[in-house]
Design a protein around this motif. Sequence first.
Motif, PDB file in Angstrom:
ATOM      1  N   GLY A 309      43.678  42.258  32.791  1.00 33.76           N
ATOM      2  CA  GLY A 309      42.413  42.055  33.733  1.00 33.76           C
ATOM      3  C   GLY A 309      41.697  40.849  33.412  1.00 33.76           C
ATOM      4  N   LEU A 310      41.423  40.745  32.143  1.00 24.60           N
ATOM      5  CA  LEU A 310      40.763  39.439  31.658  1.00 24.60           C
ATOM      6  C   LEU A 310      41.315  38.271  31.967  1.00 24.60           C
ATOM      7  N   LEU A 311      42.954  38.405  31.655  1.00 23.42           N
ATOM      8  CA  LEU A 311      43.505  37.182  31.960  1.00 23.42           C
ATOM      9  C   LEU A 311      43.225  36.532  33.081  1.00 23.42           C
ATOM     10  N   LYS A 312      43.082  37.734  34.196  1.00 29.80           N
ATOM     11  CA  LYS A 312      43.075  37.330  35.525  1.00 29.80           C
ATOM     12  C   LYS A 312      41.497  36.819  35.841  1.00 29.80           C
ATOM     13  N   ALA A 313      40.597  37.174  35.087  1.00 27.31           N
ATOM     14  CA  ALA A 313      39.254  36.882  35.482  1.00 27.31           C
ATOM     15  C   ALA A 313      39.127  35.589  34.904  1.00 27.31           C
ATOM     16  N   LEU A 392      48.370  44.347  39.071  1.00 26.74           N
ATOM     17  CA  LEU A 392      47.364  45.025  38.730  1.00 26.74           C
ATOM     18  C   LEU A 392      45.948  44.505  39.149  1.00 26.74           C
ATOM     19  N   GLU A 393      45.114  45.284  40.082  1.00 23.48           N
ATOM     20  CA  GLU A 393      43.827  44.873  40.304  1.00 23.48           C
ATOM     21  C   GLU A 393      42.798  44.354  39.075  1.00 23.48           C
ATOM     22  N   SER A 397      41.516  47.028  36.263  1.00 24.41           N
ATOM     23  CA  SER A 397      41.910  46.920  34.960  1.00 24.41           C
ATOM     24  C   SER A 397      40.881  46.424  33.961  1.00 24.41           C
ATOM     25  N   LEU A 398      39.940  45.773  34.545  1.00 16.67           N
ATOM     26  CA  LEU A 398      38.843  45.500  33.332  1.00 16.67           C
ATOM     27  C   LEU A 398      37.840  46.569  33.053  1.00 16.67           C
ATOM     28  N   ARG A 399      37.662  47.542  34.050  1.00 17.38           N
ATOM     29  CA  ARG A 399      36.745  48.726  33.811  1.00 17.38           C
ATOM     30  C   ARG A 399      37.429  49.542  32.643  1.00 17.38           C
TER      31      ARG A 399
END
Lengths: 401, 246
Positions: A309-313, A392-393, A397-399
């Motif tokens: 999630g972080l990588l996507k953010a 993954l959304e 995933s960040l949650r």
Amino acid sequence: MMSGRDIVGFAANALLEHRRRTLLSLLGVAMGATAVVFLTGLGEGARLFVRGEFETLGSNLVVVLPGKNETAGALPGVGGVPNDLTIEDARALSRELRGARAVIPISTGTDLVSFRERRRQVAIVGTTRKFFDAMNLRVARGSFLPTAELGRGSSVAVLGNKAARELFQDRDPIGEVVRVGDARMRVIGVLASRGTQMGQNIDDMLFAPATTVMQLFNRSSLRRIMVQLNAYADADAMVEQIIAIMTERHDEEDVTCITQAAVMESLGGILRALTLAVGGIAAISLAVAGIGIMNVMLVSVSERTSEIGLLKAVGARGRDILAVFLIESALLSAMGGVLGLALGRSLLLLVSYLYPKVPATTPLWIVLSVLAMAISTGPLFGVIPAWRAMQLEPVASLRKG
Amino acid sequence: MIRLSKIWKTYEMGTQKLHALQDVSTTIEQGEHLAIMGPSGSGKSTLLNIVGCLDQPTSGEYFLDGEDVAQLSDDDLAEVRLRKIGFVFQSFHLIPRLSALANVALPMVFAGVPAAEREERAREAIDSVGLADWSDHKPAELSGGQKQRVAVARAVVMRPGLLLADEPTGNLDSASGRQVLDILCGLNQQGITLITVTHDPNVARLAERVMVLTDGAILREVEGRKVSTLDDLFSPVASGARDELA
């Protein structure tokens, strides 16, 4: 856009975080690769061993057998009973063939050979002096069979090394007379030990002139005729000559010629097929290792949900994530493949150290195909976990964590 | 500049529809400091995620620097996050196996910045949050405040125009929270747009404008300096017309 080097670096770093897990799944691939290398290497070794055996026969041989081994679709017996091979046939071949170094008649049987109270069941080969030359045999003591006109058999015998030892123990057999069935033969030579070759133990045989053996077993026909070619003669042309001569003598084509090359080729083919089959079975263990990788990568993806999630953010695209996880599983399987190659090769060296007759070979095609299989195992089985990571959304995933 | 117009975010829960955001419209100027407040489940994080291009609205328009973000593909959204947006999370989200420096450099990896330049810029960024001496330490060796400062350095290393902070001080003691807020406000003063989601009126007070959400809708917007108590913000009727901005 992530550079290839960065992807590999990031993937390797992630693998190093869980050293034990990485090592275990890497070992799975290594074992699969070891099995493939070892088993195909053994198969290749066996093939080379057999070829070596043929080559120790030394010379280019054509074996003439009675009977035609092609089924022409006719009912059994309709084609007529093939003519026997006779001493006359051998004589005719010897006279008419061009390019033949020797024509060697062979008659065989098994009988009880005895010297005083010691007796032994021995394979008896009736032949001529040229047989020893064609088979690269050496005498330990005495001499080979005498050079004599075909058809004139004297009652002399040459013993194989083991047969001589069993019958005479420490005595010198040369000049002694042995009983062979109902006949009596004078021993004139003992062969140097040769061991088992092509399934036949030459050391445990008795050799006598062809006609002597035919009389002994009350036969008029030969078992086969061996033709030894000149160094530069062509085996196929020789086969044609032999069949032409025999067809003329028998009024029909009723002999079969087997060339050494053909036997070597078909045996080699069988062994290669066997090698591939065994290698294929071993490759299944690579697939099992692949499932191991898939499992580890699935665990890794779910553990690293928040990381993904972080990588996507921070701006990673789906395909960056896919690449990272695919390369991770590729690294796993590639390292396993290299390790397995080394292990399999070591095992082969060990085998050839223990059994020097079997050459330890790892031909390039085995090395390359094992590496290719091992390296592709990772990405193949890593696709599903990597795909899952990519899908993954980021919000969900960040949650986590 | 950010322009949100009639943003709805609806989740289907079986037969029921859950509206996480209802008809949210607002404009946020470049360089503005906006705080979003609201009770849990009021939709403030959902709004932040939509503004951050991590999530797409069910309906409505979102223009970021004049670009209609709702129309972009996933890859283009990743590019927008990479170049224009920095994130700071309550739980830091540092990668534990990477050093502080490598964590800061991470966005530049996806931007394809050469390694040497990456290192230089990451050092600059980590220096700007006062952690130059901690570059080579893993997150586990850092305090909470230090972790969040590393995260701020990571968020701004690509020099984005927009910084989104989701409860940036939620996991910190007040002293280190103060430090992080100082850094965030400092960045805002240099021209970066700062949007902070918070529970804490002391944090909201630093913003020029406070947006109060309840049940996914904007309840009211007030000037940050006029925020005194939570009661003040969440009372159904505003305590005075002076608090109304629009």
